[in-house]
Scaffold this motif. Sequence first.
Motif, PDB file in Angstrom:
ATOM      1  N   LYS A 181      53.685  15.619  58.555  1.00  0.00           N
ATOM      2  CA  LYS A 181      54.306  14.944  57.407  1.00  0.00           C
ATOM      3  C   LYS A 181      54.087  15.733  56.123  1.00  0.00           C
ATOM      4  N   GLU A 182      52.868  16.254  55.945  1.00  0.00           N
ATOM      5  CA  GLU A 182      52.562  17.023  54.738  1.00  0.00           C
ATOM      6  C   GLU A 182      53.395  18.305  54.674  1.00  0.00           C
ATOM      7  N   ILE A 183      53.527  18.978  55.787  1.00  0.00           N
ATOM      8  CA  ILE A 183      54.341  20.205  55.828  1.00  0.00           C
ATOM      9  C   ILE A 183      55.785  19.886  55.463  1.00  0.00           C
ATOM     10  N   LEU A 184      56.330  18.834  56.039  1.00  0.00           N
ATOM     11  CA  LEU A 184      57.710  18.448  55.725  1.00  0.00           C
ATOM     12  C   LEU A 184      57.855  18.059  54.258  1.00  0.00           C
ATOM     13  N   ARG A 185      56.876  17.326  53.724  1.00  0.00           N
ATOM     14  CA  ARG A 185      56.934  16.922  52.317  1.00  0.00           C
ATOM     15  C   ARG A 185      56.940  18.140  51.395  1.00  0.00           C
ATOM     16  N   VAL A 186      56.052  19.089  51.662  1.00  0.00           N
ATOM     17  CA  VAL A 186      55.966  20.285  50.819  1.00  0.00           C
ATOM     18  C   VAL A 186      57.265  21.074  50.882  1.00  0.00           C
ATOM     19  N   VAL A 187      57.781  21.272  52.073  1.00  0.00           N
ATOM     20  CA  VAL A 187      58.988  22.086  52.234  1.00  0.00           C
ATOM     21  C   VAL A 187      60.214  21.392  51.655  1.00  0.00           C
ATOM     22  N   LEU A 188      60.346  20.099  51.899  1.00  0.00           N
ATOM     23  CA  LEU A 188      61.570  19.403  51.500  1.00  0.00           C
ATOM     24  C   LEU A 188      61.552  18.883  50.075  1.00  0.00           C
ATOM     25  N   ILE A 189      60.395  18.623  49.509  1.00  0.00           N
ATOM     26  CA  ILE A 189      60.348  18.050  48.159  1.00  0.00           C
ATOM     27  C   ILE A 189      59.876  19.061  47.131  1.00  0.00           C
ATOM     28  N   GLU A 190      58.702  19.634  47.325  1.00  0.00           N
ATOM     29  CA  GLU A 190      58.152  20.539  46.316  1.00  0.00           C
ATOM     30  C   GLU A 190      58.966  21.812  46.197  1.00  0.00           C
ATOM     31  N   ASN A 191      59.386  22.403  47.309  1.00  0.00           N
ATOM     32  CA  ASN A 191      60.172  23.635  47.246  1.00  0.00           C
ATOM     33  C   ASN A 191      61.551  23.392  46.667  1.00  0.00           C
ATOM     34  N   GLU A 192      62.087  22.193  46.848  1.00  0.00           N
ATOM     35  CA  GLU A 192      63.404  21.864  46.300  1.00  0.00           C
ATOM     36  C   GLU A 192      63.371  21.846  44.781  1.00  0.00           C
ATOM     37  N   GLU A 193      62.230  21.463  44.227  1.00  0.00           N
ATOM     38  CA  GLU A 193      62.093  21.376  42.784  1.00  0.00           C
ATOM     39  C   GLU A 193      61.991  22.753  42.135  1.00  0.00           C
ATOM     40  N   GLN A 194      61.603  23.759  42.898  1.00  0.00           N
ATOM     41  CA  GLN A 194      61.489  25.103  42.353  1.00  0.00           C
ATOM     42  C   GLN A 194      62.875  25.729  42.245  1.00  0.00           C
ATOM     43  N   SER A 195      63.037  26.592  41.286  1.00  0.00           N
ATOM     44  CA  SER A 195      64.312  27.252  41.062  1.00  0.00           C
ATOM     45  C   SER A 195      64.632  28.233  42.185  1.00  0.00           C
ATOM     46  N   LEU A 196      65.891  28.277  42.583  1.00  0.00           N
ATOM     47  CA  LEU A 196      66.329  29.239  43.578  1.00  0.00           C
ATOM     48  C   LEU A 196      66.968  30.462  42.916  1.00  0.00           C
ATOM     49  N   ASN A 197      66.941  30.494  41.591  1.00  0.00           N
ATOM     50  CA  ASN A 197      67.520  31.589  40.833  1.00  0.00           C
ATOM     51  C   ASN A 197      66.570  32.784  40.866  1.00  0.00           C
ATOM     52  N   LEU A 198      67.030  33.916  41.390  1.00  0.00           N
ATOM     53  CA  LEU A 198      66.179  35.091  41.529  1.00  0.00           C
ATOM     54  C   LEU A 198      65.685  35.591  40.170  1.00  0.00           C
ATOM     55  N   ALA A 199      66.547  35.613  39.181  1.00  0.00           N
ATOM     56  CA  ALA A 199      66.141  36.077  37.846  1.00  0.00           C
ATOM     57  C   ALA A 199      65.046  35.173  37.279  1.00  0.00           C
ATOM     58  N   ALA A 200      65.166  33.874  37.484  1.00  0.00           N
ATOM     59  CA  ALA A 200      64.146  32.943  36.999  1.00  0.00           C
ATOM     60  C   ALA A 200      62.829  33.153  37.738  1.00  0.00           C
ATOM     61  N   LYS A 201      62.902  33.435  39.039  1.00  0.00           N
ATOM     62  CA  LYS A 201      61.690  33.705  39.814  1.00  0.00           C
ATOM     63  C   LYS A 201      60.984  34.959  39.306  1.00  0.00           C
ATOM     64  N   ILE A 202      61.745  36.016  39.030  1.00  0.00           N
ATOM     65  CA  ILE A 202      61.166  37.262  38.531  1.00  0.00           C
ATOM     66  C   ILE A 202      60.537  37.031  37.157  1.00  0.00           C
ATOM     67  N   GLU A 203      61.251  36.315  36.308  1.00  0.00           N
ATOM     68  CA  GLU A 203      60.720  36.017  34.973  1.00  0.00           C
ATOM     69  C   GLU A 203      59.429  35.215  35.071  1.00  0.00           C
ATOM     70  N   GLN A 204      59.396  34.230  35.959  1.00  0.00           N
ATOM     71  CA  GLN A 204      58.204  33.417  36.146  1.00  0.00           C
ATOM     72  C   GLN A 204      57.043  34.264  36.671  1.00  0.00           C
ATOM     73  N   ARG A 205      57.333  35.170  37.577  1.00  0.00           N
ATOM     74  CA  ARG A 205      56.297  35.998  38.199  1.00  0.00           C
ATOM     75  C   ARG A 205      55.601  36.900  37.184  1.00  0.00           C
ATOM     76  N   PHE A 206      56.355  37.427  36.212  1.00  0.00           N
ATOM     77  CA  PHE A 206      55.800  38.383  35.251  1.00  0.00           C
ATOM     78  C   PHE A 206      55.581  37.794  33.864  1.00  0.00           C
ATOM     79  N   SER A 207      55.679  36.481  33.725  1.00  0.00           N
ATOM     80  CA  SER A 207      55.565  35.851  32.408  1.00  0.00           C
ATOM     81  C   SER A 207      54.171  35.999  31.801  1.00  0.00           C
ATOM     82  N   HIS A 208      53.155  36.195  32.623  1.00  0.00           N
ATOM     83  CA  HIS A 208      51.794  36.307  32.090  1.00  0.00           C
ATOM     84  C   HIS A 208      51.588  37.610  31.314  1.00  0.00           C
ATOM     85  N   PHE A 209      52.522  38.555  31.400  1.00  0.00           N
ATOM     86  CA  PHE A 209      52.409  39.799  30.645  1.00  0.00           C
ATOM     87  C   PHE A 209      52.806  39.611  29.180  1.00  0.00           C
ATOM     88  N   GLY A 210      53.421  38.492  28.855  1.00  0.00           N
ATOM     89  CA  GLY A 210      53.855  38.230  27.488  1.00  0.00           C
ATOM     90  C   GLY A 210      55.227  38.833  27.229  1.00  0.00           C
TER      91      GLY A 210
END
Length: 82
Positions: free
Chosen positions: A33-62
């Motif tokens: 149940k926990e695996i299904l919840r994480v995959v179906l709910i939490e991952n859905e809330e994350q952006s699927l936009n590649l540019a947004a993912k890259i920006e998020q990944r390197f945002s700590h550099f300022g």
Amino acid sequence: MSSIIIENLDDDLIFRLQKRAEYSGRSLEAEAKEILRVVLIENEEQSLNLAAKIEQRFSHFGDFEIPIISRDPLRELPNFED
């Protein structure tokens, strides 16, 4: 609440699920149940936009700007008028 039955899981997958459930201190059903919840709910809330993912990944550099590199053509363009 609905129930589901999943048949014909391979032995390796069952073994991995059991180990993960033991590690987490959950039952096999609770872990599934926990695996299904994480995959179906939490991952859905994350952006699927590649540019947004890259920006998020390197945002700590300022804030920084990447310099624009001037580019010259690799070769002279052909002239088809002759």
